[in-house]
Design an enzyme around this catalytic site. Sequence first.
Site, short mmCIF file in Angstrom:
data_model
loop_
_atom_site.label_atom_id
_atom_site.label_comp_id
_atom_site.label_asym_id
_atom_site.label_seq_id
_atom_site.Cartn_x
_atom_site.Cartn_y
_atom_site.Cartn_z
NE ARG A 31 -3.98 -2.02 0.38
CZ ARG A 31 -4.22 -2.96 -0.52
NH1 ARG A 31 -3.52 -3.01 -1.64
NH2 ARG A 31 -5.18 -3.85 -0.31
NE ARG B 224 -5.22 24.59 -4.83
CZ ARG B 224 -4.76 24.74 -3.62
NH1 ARG B 224 -3.47 24.61 -3.38
NH2 ARG B 224 -5.57 25.02 -2.63
CB ALA C 90 -8.90 25.07 2.25
CD GLU D 32 -4.55 28.63 5.69
OE1 GLU D 32 -4.71 29.22 4.60
OE2 GLU D 32 -3.44 28.25 6.08
CB SER E 6 -7.51 11.02 -1.68
OG SER E 6 -7.84 12.18 -2.40
N GLY F 76 -8.29 6.25 -0.47
CA GLY F 76 -7.64 5.13 -1.15
C GLY F 76 -6.13 5.16 -1.03
CD GLU G 266 -5.95 16.81 2.66
OE1 GLU G 266 -5.77 18.02 2.80
OE2 GLU G 266 -6.15 16.27 1.56
CD GLU H 171 8.62 32.03 1.31
OE1 GLU H 171 9.37 31.13 0.91
OE2 GLU H 171 8.99 32.94 2.07
#
Length: 180
Positions: A37, A64, A76, A92, A113, A115, A119, A140
């Site tokens: 895994r 992103r 976030a 934030e 996620s 799988g 997180e 920054e």
Amino acid sequence: MKKFEELTITTTPIYDGKVIKLQVDDVTLPDGKIAKREIVKHPGAVAIIAITEEGKLVLVEQYRKALERSIIEIPAGKIEAGEEPIVTARRELEEETGYGAKHFTYLQSFATSPGFADEIIHLFVAKDLYQLEQKAALDEDEFVELLEITLEEAQQMVAEERIYDAKTAFAVLWLALQNR
């Protein structure tokens, strides 16, 4: 024993970065076979559904790199070591939007996620927003543009895939359910 539990035999660290760690675990499957895994370890994050007095959703647009494009998201950020999620949420919101909020309400937490990553995002609703006299500094390496949009505009952005991440799509769905 948990249903379908995979017991770890060994863990091999692969990478230890600024945001994530990567490891490969050898595990025993429920049927006794062995498997590997690949797991991303993440300190967790918060996300904020910030709603203005006019009922608009406060969003940020940012690039992103993993997607090679800009997307529109709710504010976030990553939880720092030893930091409580509510503290991260306040920080934030201030850093990314220039707003503070008089009221934060914890909504729920969810895996992003499961799988391959551990997180967890802790989701808050921020109301009674106020403009900060002096905007907090962004990280920054962070460049964002602020947007304030209606629920209908947010739903259209989901349809157009301008809102493309799960936490923000979840926020739009949650708002839609609150307004029906």
